[in-house]
Enzyme design. Structure first.
Site, PDB file in Angstrom:
ATOM      1  N   CYS A   1       0.843  -1.189   0.000  1.00  0.00           N
ATOM      2  CA  CYS A   1       0.000   0.000   0.000  1.00  0.00           C
ATOM      3  C   CYS A   1       0.880   1.242   0.000  1.00  0.00           C
ATOM      4  O   CYS A   1       1.865   1.309   0.727  1.00  0.00           O
ATOM      5  CB  CYS A   1      -0.942   0.066   1.177  1.00  0.00           C
ATOM      6  SG  CYS A   1      -2.114  -1.282   1.241  1.00  0.00           S
TER       7      CYS A   1
ATOM      8  N   ARG B   1       4.025  -0.259  -4.842  1.00  0.00           N
ATOM      9  CA  ARG B   1       3.760  -0.817  -3.512  1.00  0.00           C
ATOM     10  C   ARG B   1       2.487  -1.660  -3.474  1.00  0.00           C
ATOM     11  O   ARG B   1       2.213  -2.355  -2.504  1.00  0.00           O
ATOM     12  CB  ARG B   1       3.650   0.305  -2.478  1.00  0.00           C
ATOM     13  CG  ARG B   1       4.896   1.131  -2.353  1.00  0.00           C
ATOM     14  CD  ARG B   1       4.717   2.212  -1.325  1.00  0.00           C
ATOM     15  NE  ARG B   1       4.620   1.671   0.005  1.00  0.00           N
ATOM     16  CZ  ARG B   1       5.641   1.419   0.810  1.00  0.00           C
ATOM     17  NH1 ARG B   1       6.860   1.690   0.400  1.00  0.00           N
ATOM     18  NH2 ARG B   1       5.463   0.926   1.996  1.00  0.00           N
TER      19      ARG B   1
ATOM     20  N   TRP C   1      -2.557  -2.826  -1.774  1.00  0.00           N
ATOM     21  CA  TRP C   1      -2.260  -4.256  -1.903  1.00  0.00           C
ATOM     22  C   TRP C   1      -3.184  -4.926  -0.893  1.00  0.00           C
ATOM     23  O   TRP C   1      -3.044  -4.741   0.324  1.00  0.00           O
ATOM     24  CB  TRP C   1      -0.793  -4.527  -1.573  1.00  0.00           C
ATOM     25  CG  TRP C   1      -0.381  -5.937  -1.854  1.00  0.00           C
ATOM     26  CD1 TRP C   1       0.009  -6.455  -3.052  1.00  0.00           C
ATOM     27  CD2 TRP C   1      -0.315  -7.021  -0.928  1.00  0.00           C
ATOM     28  NE1 TRP C   1       0.313  -7.791  -2.924  1.00  0.00           N
ATOM     29  CE2 TRP C   1       0.121  -8.160  -1.640  1.00  0.00           C
ATOM     30  CE3 TRP C   1      -0.584  -7.151   0.433  1.00  0.00           C
ATOM     31  CZ2 TRP C   1       0.297  -9.407  -1.026  1.00  0.00           C
ATOM     32  CZ3 TRP C   1      -0.419  -8.394   1.042  1.00  0.00           C
ATOM     33  CH2 TRP C   1       0.021  -9.502   0.313  1.00  0.00           C
TER      34      TRP C   1
ATOM     35  N   ASN D   1      -2.105   1.713   5.651  1.00  0.00           N
ATOM     36  CA  ASN D   1      -1.194   0.635   5.228  1.00  0.00           C
ATOM     37  C   ASN D   1      -0.922  -0.210   6.464  1.00  0.00           C
ATOM     38  O   ASN D   1      -0.539   0.329   7.501  1.00  0.00           O
ATOM     39  CB  ASN D   1       0.110   1.255   4.698  1.00  0.00           C
ATOM     40  CG  ASN D   1       1.166   0.210   4.378  1.00  0.00           C
ATOM     41  OD1 ASN D   1       0.835  -0.952   4.166  1.00  0.00           O
ATOM     42  ND2 ASN D   1       2.408   0.624   4.351  1.00  0.00           N
ATOM     43  N   GLY D   2      -1.139  -1.511   6.376  1.00  0.00           N
ATOM     44  CA  GLY D   2      -0.892  -2.375   7.538  1.00  0.00           C
ATOM     45  C   GLY D   2      -2.107  -3.226   7.822  1.00  0.00           C
ATOM     46  O   GLY D   2      -2.995  -3.379   6.982  1.00  0.00           O
TER      47      GLY D   2
ATOM     48  N   GLU E   1      17.966 -17.655  -7.080  1.00  0.00           N
ATOM     49  CA  GLU E   1      17.567 -16.306  -7.473  1.00  0.00           C
ATOM     50  C   GLU E   1      17.052 -16.298  -8.919  1.00  0.00           C
ATOM     51  O   GLU E   1      16.047 -15.646  -9.229  1.00  0.00           O
ATOM     52  CB  GLU E   1      18.763 -15.351  -7.293  1.00  0.00           C
ATOM     53  CG  GLU E   1      18.551 -13.921  -7.764  1.00  0.00           C
ATOM     54  CD  GLU E   1      17.426 -13.171  -7.071  1.00  0.00           C
ATOM     55  OE1 GLU E   1      16.839 -13.690  -6.098  1.00  0.00           O
ATOM     56  OE2 GLU E   1      17.100 -12.065  -7.534  1.00  0.00           O
TER      57      GLU E   1
ATOM     58  N   LYS F   1      13.256 -15.102  -9.907  1.00  0.00           N
ATOM     59  CA  LYS F   1      12.978 -14.050 -10.895  1.00  0.00           C
ATOM     60  C   LYS F   1      12.001 -14.559 -11.952  1.00  0.00           C
ATOM     61  O   LYS F   1      11.091 -13.857 -12.364  1.00  0.00           O
ATOM     62  CB  LYS F   1      14.257 -13.572 -11.599  1.00  0.00           C
ATOM     63  CG  LYS F   1      15.201 -12.719 -10.801  1.00  0.00           C
ATOM     64  CD  LYS F   1      14.755 -11.277 -10.641  1.00  0.00           C
ATOM     65  CE  LYS F   1      14.098 -11.070  -9.311  1.00  0.00           C
ATOM     66  NZ  LYS F   1      14.924 -10.824  -8.156  1.00  0.00           N
TER      67      LYS F   1
ATOM     68  N   GLU G   1       8.360 -14.994 -10.483  1.00  0.00           N
ATOM     69  CA  GLU G   1       7.605 -13.775 -10.203  1.00  0.00           C
ATOM     70  C   GLU G   1       7.303 -12.976 -11.463  1.00  0.00           C
ATOM     71  O   GLU G   1       6.294 -12.281 -11.523  1.00  0.00           O
ATOM     72  CB  GLU G   1       8.289 -12.904  -9.137  1.00  0.00           C
ATOM     73  CG  GLU G   1       9.593 -12.305  -9.530  1.00  0.00           C
ATOM     74  CD  GLU G   1      10.222 -11.487  -8.403  1.00  0.00           C
ATOM     75  OE1 GLU G   1       9.493 -10.836  -7.656  1.00  0.00           O
ATOM     76  OE2 GLU G   1      11.468 -11.500  -8.304  1.00  0.00           O
TER      77      GLU G   1
ATOM     78  N   HIS H   1      19.290 -36.947  -5.917  1.00  0.00           N
ATOM     79  CA  HIS H   1      18.546 -37.449  -4.755  1.00  0.00           C
ATOM     80  C   HIS H   1      17.043 -37.251  -4.924  1.00  0.00           C
ATOM     81  O   HIS H   1      16.300 -37.303  -3.957  1.00  0.00           O
ATOM     82  CB  HIS H   1      19.041 -36.762  -3.484  1.00  0.00           C
ATOM     83  CG  HIS H   1      20.490 -37.032  -3.214  1.00  0.00           C
ATOM     84  ND1 HIS H   1      20.948 -38.258  -2.809  1.00  0.00           N
ATOM     85  CD2 HIS H   1      21.587 -36.245  -3.342  1.00  0.00           C
ATOM     86  CE1 HIS H   1      22.268 -38.221  -2.673  1.00  0.00           C
ATOM     87  NE2 HIS H   1      22.681 -36.992  -2.999  1.00  0.00           N
TER      88      HIS H   1
ATOM     89  N   LYS I   1       6.025  -4.384  -3.760  1.00  0.00           N
ATOM     90  CA  LYS I   1       7.464  -4.273  -3.548  1.00  0.00           C
ATOM     91  C   LYS I   1       7.859  -4.363  -2.084  1.00  0.00           C
ATOM     92  O   LYS I   1       8.828  -4.992  -1.725  1.00  0.00           O
ATOM     93  CB  LYS I   1       7.962  -2.954  -4.141  1.00  0.00           C
ATOM     94  CG  LYS I   1       9.452  -2.792  -3.964  1.00  0.00           C
ATOM     95  CD  LYS I   1      10.139  -2.516  -5.254  1.00  0.00           C
ATOM     96  CE  LYS I   1      11.625  -2.611  -5.149  1.00  0.00           C
ATOM     97  NZ  LYS I   1      12.144  -3.890  -5.609  1.00  0.00           N
TER      98      LYS I   1
HETATM   99  C1  F6R Z   1      12.060 -10.477  -5.447  1.00  0.00           C
HETATM  100  C2  F6R Z   1      11.907  -9.460  -4.424  1.00  0.00           C
HETATM  101  C3  F6R Z   1      11.506  -9.891  -3.060  1.00  0.00           C
HETATM  102  C4  F6R Z   1      12.254  -9.081  -1.997  1.00  0.00           C
HETATM  103  C5  F6R Z   1      11.752  -9.447  -0.595  1.00  0.00           C
HETATM  104  C6  F6R Z   1      12.513  -8.706   0.488  1.00  0.00           C
HETATM  105  O1  F6R Z   1      12.480  -9.927  -6.667  1.00  0.00           O
HETATM  106  O2  F6R Z   1      12.079  -8.296  -4.676  1.00  0.00           O
HETATM  107  O3  F6R Z   1      11.707 -11.253  -2.877  1.00  0.00           O
HETATM  108  O4  F6R Z   1      13.623  -9.346  -2.108  1.00  0.00           O
HETATM  109  O5  F6R Z   1      10.392  -9.138  -0.503  1.00  0.00           O
HETATM  110  O6  F6R Z   1      12.387  -7.332   0.354  1.00  0.00           O
HETATM  111  P1  F6R Z   1      13.353  -6.340   1.093  1.00  0.00           P
HETATM  112  O7  F6R Z   1      14.711  -6.506   0.516  1.00  0.00           O
HETATM  113  O8  F6R Z   1      12.786  -4.981   0.829  1.00  0.00           O
HETATM  114  O9  F6R Z   1      13.320  -6.705   2.547  1.00  0.00           O
END
Ligand code: F6R
Length: 616
Positions: free
Chosen positions: A2, A27, A76, A102-103, A485, A489, A492, A508, A611
């Site tokens: 949010c 956000r 969100w 937000n929350g 990683e 990527k 998502e 395994h 984010k």
């Molecule tokens: C993936 C991504 C998320 C963040 C995770 C932690 O591309 O961006 O997995 O890495 O939500 O976020 P931060 O680093 O802000 O604590």
């Protein structure tokens, strides 16, 4: 999660608020809404499910009056689906007060029942709506919105950032903060409130960090901050060291593409000024005395998602360079298993946003147990560094795309710096060794640039795989977190089944997933140095190829041993073993971004994500 904006000043509040929401849409994008106080003393609001563009279309058809005070929200969803009715702002029954949030308000059900008994009609399924009704009641008795906010906050449980306006105080915006972020932007004859400075950076770079459990009253010519009981609060003003252009796409189609391209600079900036003329690392922000660092007998890295992958790589560097045992743990799991921590444990919390609730809760737990906490963070003044004993800031600049790229590379650099610093302080690394690694790190920026210049075949390959359902990723040693990683990527962004495995683990169980033409990306360690590792992975590539896999091999330039087994070879510059993730991750970012585009997905705002994850 949010995004919130508040404005009071001489401009058209609606325009300022909408521009701020555009910058905060990363956000959350389940719905958007605004409320403005009109010059005639009324309060007008509009809200719409879906992206901000839906609200903007609605406002083009049915404009709101222009006035100098307003608030806005991009959501969100947590409580209640992404509908018009659940969109913020939420108003009281008289339509005089509007609130954005937000929350999560954990005791909302009890408050809702209480309000219903007193005759309030609640129109949404959200936890937020109770606040507008409670504020309305409190304001009727005290006639002061800031005081009403303090009274209401004392009744709320959970995490909340709230911003509200009231038609009877048309020149005031009030905010409150517990756990979720809220920053004040201090302008000239105008002031701002937002979840992130990006919302007001086009107007001012002067900001005030709000602390935990504080209420702020914003007028055109002043800002008053108190605690929830009304006592004046200490605030920390600061200057934002980037400008509006840093938060623009700058000619790229997506923020993600821009952020991938910014990585060489982000890496270089994160190293800048951290080594003095004698070649000694000086991490000024690490305020934990050297004597205490010498006593540390265990390091625990806590983080989520991509930051967790940086933490997994940190474990290799910390143990190798300092010989201190290091564990890396998902922040969301950490405190629930009653981890063994004491004064000699150093907990490193890694977070781009500095607001991730799981990581925040993990660090609070660690501090309660007496551990020292060092934050590695990209967002100045955010909650995680504020609540830590020390912080090492990454200098990636604002990261807007939901999928993390440049923040990840700078988190890696910061983790390496912390590992070297610990080695330096504890005497497990001599000055010339530290200098040597820092020199190698300094060269990485140019090597990342080199990788970026050779990405066209990777993009082409990605487009050719657009109709696949599964991609697997393998790695060994630090290549294993890189594989994780790469898979994250792809999940998502491309919404594909993607999994990362330790290459040695394949036999395994997961090898059963290999069938004809399944693309498998393999991150190959350097053939120099630890060649056993290299030889083992070459065997793993042969094993999967024998079972029909289509092998996509990321290997060091000149690595002849992998060539016969690579259906597609992606070459990266030679780097020291521990530093390879800095170059090996980049093709995987480009690969995921291109596949998402080829599949018609929204690159910067993937479905269901936000984010900054400010709920647990
Ligand atoms: C993936 C991504 C998320 C963040 C995770 C932690 O591309 O961006 O997995 O890495 O939500 O976020 P931060 O680093 O802000 O604590």
């Amino acid at each position: 999660m949010c995004g919130i904006v508040g404005y009071v000043g001489g401009q058209c509040a609606l325009d300022v608020v909408l521009a701020g929401l555009r910058r905060l849409e990363y956000r959350g994008y389940d719905s958007a809404g605004v409320a403005v106080l009109a010059d005639d003393g009324g309060l007008a609001a509009a809200k719409k499910a879906g992206k901000l563009a839906n609200l903007e279309k609605e406002l083009a058809d049915r404009p709101l009056p222009s006035g100098p005070t307003g608030i806005g929200h991009t959501r969100w969803a947590t409580h209640g689906g992404p509908t018009d009715a659940n969109a913020h702002p939420h108003l009281d029954n008289a339509g005089r007060v509007a609130v954005v949030h937000n929350g999560i308000i954990e005791n909302f059900a009890e408050l809702r029942a209480e309000l219903a008994e007193r005759g309030h009609a609640l129109a949404s399924e959200t936890d937020t709506e109770v606040v507008s009704h409670l504020l309305s009641e409190s304001f009727s008795s005290c006639g002061d919105l800031a005081e009403a906010m303090r009274q209401v906050c004392r009744r709320l449980e959970g995490a909340f950032t709230l911003v509200a306006v009231h038609a009877d105080e048309p020149d005031v915006v009030v905010g409150a903060r517990r756990n979720s972020p809220l920053v004040v932007g201090v302008g000239d004859g105008e002031n701002f409130l937002a979840s992130d400075v990006a919302a007001f950076i086009a107007h001012t770079r002067e900001a005030i960090e709000l602390g935990q459990d504080q209420v702020v009253e914003l007028r055109r010519d002043g800002v008053v901050v108190t605690d929830f009981d009304g006592a004046p609060a200490d605030v920390r003003p600061y200057h934002v060291d980037w400008d509006a252009s840093a938060a623009e796409k700058g000619g790229y189609d997506y923020f993600m593409l821009k952020e991938i391209a910014e990585q060489p600079k982000a890496v270089a900036d994160t190293l800048l000024g951290r080594i003095d003329e004698t070649g000694t690392l000086s991490l000024d922000e690490v305020r934990i005395p050297a004597a205490e660092l010498r006593e540390v007998d265990k390091v625990v890295v806590v983080a989520c998602g991509t930051a967790y992958h940086a933490g997994l790589i940190a474990k290799y560097a910390i143990e190798h360079w300092t010989r201190i045992p290091c564990e890396t743990e998902l922040a969301s799991e950490f405190r629930y298993r009653d981890p063994i921590l004491d004064q000699r444990t150093l907990v490193i919390a890694v977070s781009q946003s500095g607001e991730t609730m799981d990581t925040l809760m993990a660090l609070r737990h660690a501090r309660e147990q007496g551990a020292k906490v060092l934050a590695i963070c990209n967002t100045n003044g955010s909650t995680i560094p504020r609540e830590s004993d020390a912080v090492l800031y990454t200098h990636a600049g604002p990261e807007v795309a939901v999928a993390s790229t440049k923040a990840f590379l700078t988190q890696l650099v910061a983790c390496y710096l912390v590992a070297l610093y610990l080695g330096q302080v504890r005497g497990t690394k001599w000055g010339d060794e530290v200098r040597g690694v820092v020199r190698e790190l300094s060269e990485i920026a140019r090597e990342v640039e080199e990788v970026l210049e050779t990405m066209e075949p990777v993009r082409e390959l990605a487009r050719s795989l657009a109709d696949k359902n599964t991609v697997l990723f393998l790695g060994r040693h630090v290549g294993y977190p890189v594989a994780l990683e790469g898979a994250l990527k792809l999940k998502e962004l491309a919404y594909m089944h993607a999994e990362g495995f330790a290459a040695g683990e394949l036999k395994h169980g997961p090898i059963a997933l290999i069938e004809k033409d399944v693309p498998v990306v393999v991150v190959v360690p350097s053939p120099r140095g630890r060649s056993v590792l290299h030889d083992k992975i070459v065997s793993n590539i042969q094993e999967i190829r024998a079972r029909g896999a289509r092998t996509i091999v990321i290997a060091e330039r000149g690595d002849a041993a992998v060539r016969p087994y690579a259906d597609h070879l992606i070459e990266i510059p030679p780097t020291p073993v521990l530093l390879q993730p800095l170059v090996a991750t980049v093709p995987l970012q480009v690969f995921a971004c291109e596949l998402a585009t080829a599949r018609g997905n929204e690159v910067d705002q993937p479905r269901n994500l936000a984010k900054s994850v400010t709920v647990e």
